[in-house]
Motif scaffolding. Structure first.
Motif, short mmCIF file in Angstrom:
data_model
loop_
_atom_site.label_atom_id
_atom_site.label_comp_id
_atom_site.label_asym_id
_atom_site.label_seq_id
_atom_site.Cartn_x
_atom_site.Cartn_y
_atom_site.Cartn_z
N GLY A 1 0.81 -1.21 0.00
CA GLY A 1 0.00 0.00 0.00
C GLY A 1 0.84 1.26 0.00
N ARG A 2 2.18 1.09 -0.12
CA ARG A 2 3.09 2.25 -0.07
C ARG A 2 4.16 2.10 -1.15
NH1 ARG A 2 5.55 2.45 5.62
NH2 ARG A 2 6.56 4.29 4.70
N PRO A 3 3.98 2.78 -2.28
CA PRO A 3 4.94 2.67 -3.38
C PRO A 3 6.36 3.08 -3.01
CG PRO A 3 2.90 3.68 -4.13
CD PRO A 3 2.81 3.60 -2.65
N GLY A 4 6.54 3.89 -1.96
CA GLY A 4 7.87 4.30 -1.55
C GLY A 4 8.49 3.43 -0.48
N SER A 5 7.86 2.33 -0.16
CA SER A 5 8.34 1.46 0.92
C SER A 5 9.58 0.67 0.50
CB SER A 5 7.24 0.49 1.34
OG SER A 5 6.91 -0.37 0.26
N THR A 6 10.23 0.09 1.50
CA THR A 6 11.43 -0.72 1.24
C THR A 6 11.14 -1.85 0.27
OG1 THR A 6 12.30 -0.22 3.44
CG2 THR A 6 13.20 -2.15 2.32
N LEU A 7 10.06 -2.57 0.50
CA LEU A 7 9.73 -3.71 -0.34
C LEU A 7 9.45 -3.26 -1.78
CD1 LEU A 7 9.23 -6.74 -0.52
CD2 LEU A 7 6.87 -6.34 0.22
N ALA A 8 8.70 -2.17 -1.93
CA ALA A 8 8.37 -1.68 -3.26
C ALA A 8 9.62 -1.22 -4.01
CB ALA A 8 7.37 -0.54 -3.16
N ARG A 9 10.53 -0.57 -3.32
CA ARG A 9 11.74 -0.03 -3.97
C ARG A 9 12.69 -1.13 -4.44
NH1 ARG A 9 14.72 2.11 -0.64
NH2 ARG A 9 13.55 2.15 1.33
N HIS A 10 12.65 -2.29 -3.80
CA HIS A 10 13.57 -3.37 -4.16
C HIS A 10 12.95 -4.37 -5.14
CE1 HIS A 10 15.83 -1.86 -0.67
NE2 HIS A 10 16.87 -2.48 -1.20
N ALA A 11 11.75 -4.12 -5.57
CA ALA A 11 11.07 -5.06 -6.47
C ALA A 11 11.25 -4.66 -7.93
CB ALA A 11 9.59 -5.12 -6.12
N GLN A 12 11.29 -5.66 -8.81
CA GLN A 12 11.33 -5.37 -10.25
C GLN A 12 10.00 -4.85 -10.76
OE1 GLN A 12 12.99 -7.79 -8.80
NE2 GLN A 12 14.59 -8.67 -10.11
N ALA A 13 8.92 -5.16 -10.04
CA ALA A 13 7.59 -4.64 -10.38
C ALA A 13 6.81 -4.47 -9.09
CB ALA A 13 6.86 -5.60 -11.33
N HIS A 14 6.15 -3.32 -8.96
CA HIS A 14 5.38 -3.06 -7.75
C HIS A 14 3.91 -2.89 -8.09
CE1 HIS A 14 3.55 -0.23 -4.73
NE2 HIS A 14 3.91 -1.27 -3.98
N LEU A 15 3.06 -3.62 -7.39
CA LEU A 15 1.60 -3.53 -7.56
C LEU A 15 1.06 -2.72 -6.41
CD1 LEU A 15 0.85 -7.23 -8.58
CD2 LEU A 15 1.45 -5.29 -10.04
N ASP A 16 0.49 -1.57 -6.73
CA ASP A 16 0.00 -0.64 -5.71
C ASP A 16 -1.40 -1.03 -5.27
OD1 ASP A 16 -0.67 1.47 -4.09
OD2 ASP A 16 -0.24 3.04 -5.55
N ALA A 17 -1.52 -1.53 -4.03
CA ALA A 17 -2.82 -1.91 -3.48
C ALA A 17 -3.22 -0.97 -2.35
CB ALA A 17 -2.78 -3.35 -2.97
N GLY A 18 -2.72 0.25 -2.40
CA GLY A 18 -2.98 1.19 -1.32
C GLY A 18 -4.44 1.62 -1.25
N VAL A 19 -4.90 1.88 -0.03
CA VAL A 19 -6.27 2.34 0.18
C VAL A 19 -6.24 3.64 0.98
CG1 VAL A 19 -7.23 0.01 0.10
CG2 VAL A 19 -6.57 0.99 2.31
N GLU A 20 -7.30 4.42 0.85
CA GLU A 20 -7.38 5.69 1.57
C GLU A 20 -7.50 5.49 3.07
OE1 GLU A 20 -10.32 9.61 1.69
OE2 GLU A 20 -10.23 8.35 -0.11
N ARG A 21 -8.32 4.51 3.45
CA ARG A 21 -8.47 4.17 4.86
C ARG A 21 -9.06 2.79 4.99
NH1 ARG A 21 -12.73 7.15 8.36
NH2 ARG A 21 -12.31 5.24 9.53
N GLU A 22 -8.86 2.21 6.18
CA GLU A 22 -9.45 0.91 6.47
C GLU A 22 -10.94 1.09 6.79
OE1 GLU A 22 -7.93 -1.70 5.88
OE2 GLU A 22 -5.79 -1.42 6.23
#
Length: 328
Positions: free
Chosen positions: A130-151
């Motif tokens: 849910g965070r394109p700037g996160s550690t996991l997203a930055r180290h991936a060859q492809a990032h799928l953004d599943a972020g939501v506005e709120r729970e």
């Protein structure tokens, strides 16, 4: 909160608020799809191994479902618990595999701890966070953004909208891969042999049809009485009518009998081919039973003649057989 207060609580209003928030979370995914989604699909399609799906906590539950959906739709996949991976299960992953890691925060310790090892191994990494700037997203060859506005949780804490969004995005990935592969219903059935799903997709007409002595059949020119006896003895509500070469020229059904009674006072002199339905619906033995169901439903009939390549009747299929087998 006491029992009286509970009794008056607006439960349905709460449910509607949750459903509305989750629907909006899923709808918002459309705008988040990017070239990274295409890249993720290309990485998986080019993968000579399997897709290893991982996630912790609630994301882990979603990851298990995503892995199962991928595996059942033509993309070999399995789930690895990230905590167990650090204690030996990492050996289940090879350089030929693609790793799909789910983490809403993108900072889950058990998953980020695997990043150096995956890099060293050379296994491509796809992240879903849910965070394109996160550690996991930055180290991936492809990032799928599943972020939501709120729970949907009123405290904005319990994973609700975020897990629903991740689940929907996982389904979107699986279906895109299914379509790209040209995955067929028959292939789907091979991984679903049990239960009604497997029966609907795997059973063919030849597996269920009545053949041999159980096939109702009379020759063209036979007295109507003989056709009635054949229908009675075989119990399928119709009989095939064949010519001298044993080719199907028509069928005589219970419905034909009712029409004949309305139109003829004396049945004794009638021949079956005078009152039969000429031609009649017919199907090949190799047809899927589910397809036969549709033909019966579309034509509002309960039985079908099964013919070979020379149009000779070799079997009869009744709706009752389909019911018993679980096809419908």
């Amino acid at each position: 909160m006491n029992a009286n207060t509970n009794a008056n609580y607006p439960f349905r209003a709460s449910a509607r608020r949750t459903l509305d928030l989750e629907q909006r979370a899923v709808a918002a995914l459309d705008a988040k799809l990017s070239e990274d989604f295409d890249q993720a699909c290309r990485l998986i399609l080019a993968c000579p191994g399997r897709v290893v799906v991982t996630g912790m906590g609630k994301s882990g539950h979603i990851a298990r479902k995503v892995a199962a959906t991928l595996a059942s739709t033509g993309t070999p996949a399995f789930f690895v618990h990230p905590g167990e991976a650090s204690h030996g299960d990492l050996g289940m992953i090879t350089a030929k595999d693609v790793v799909l890691a789910l983490s809403n925060s993108g900072e889950t310790d058990e998953i980020t701890a695997l990043l150096p090892l995956l890099k060293r191994m050379g296994a491509p990494l796809i992240s879903m966070t849910g965070r394109p700037g996160s550690t996991l997203a930055r180290h991936a060859q492809a990032h799928l953004d599943a972020g939501v506005e709120r729970e949907a949780c009123p405290l904005d804490l319990a994973p609700t909208s975020s897990t629903t969004a991740a689940l929907a995005l996982g389904d979107a990935l699986a279906v895109a891969l299914l379509e790209a592969r040209g995955f067929t219903a028959e292939e789907f059935a091979l991984s679903h042999p049990g239960g009604s799903l497997g029966r609907r997709l795997l059973l063919k007409v030849e597996d269920l049809m009545h053949s041999g002595e159980r096939l109702p059949k009379v020759a063209m020119g036979s007295p109507l009485k003989d056709a009635l006896l054949e229908i009675t003895h075989k119990g399928l509500g119709f009989t095939c009518v064949v010519d001298e070469g044993d080719r199907l020229i028509g069928v005589f059904t219970d419905g034909d009998l009712r029409r004949t009674l309305d139109q003829h006072a004396d049945l004794r002199a009638l021949r079956v081919d005078e009152v039969m339905t000429r031609g009649g619906k017919r199907i090949p033995p190799g047809m899927l039973a589910a397809e036969a169901v549709k033909i019966m439903e579309d034509n509002r009939i309960t039985a079908l003649a099964v013919v070979d390549e020379q149009e000779r009747p070799i079997g009869a299929l009744h709706m009752h057989d389909l019911l018993i087998s679980g096809v419908i």
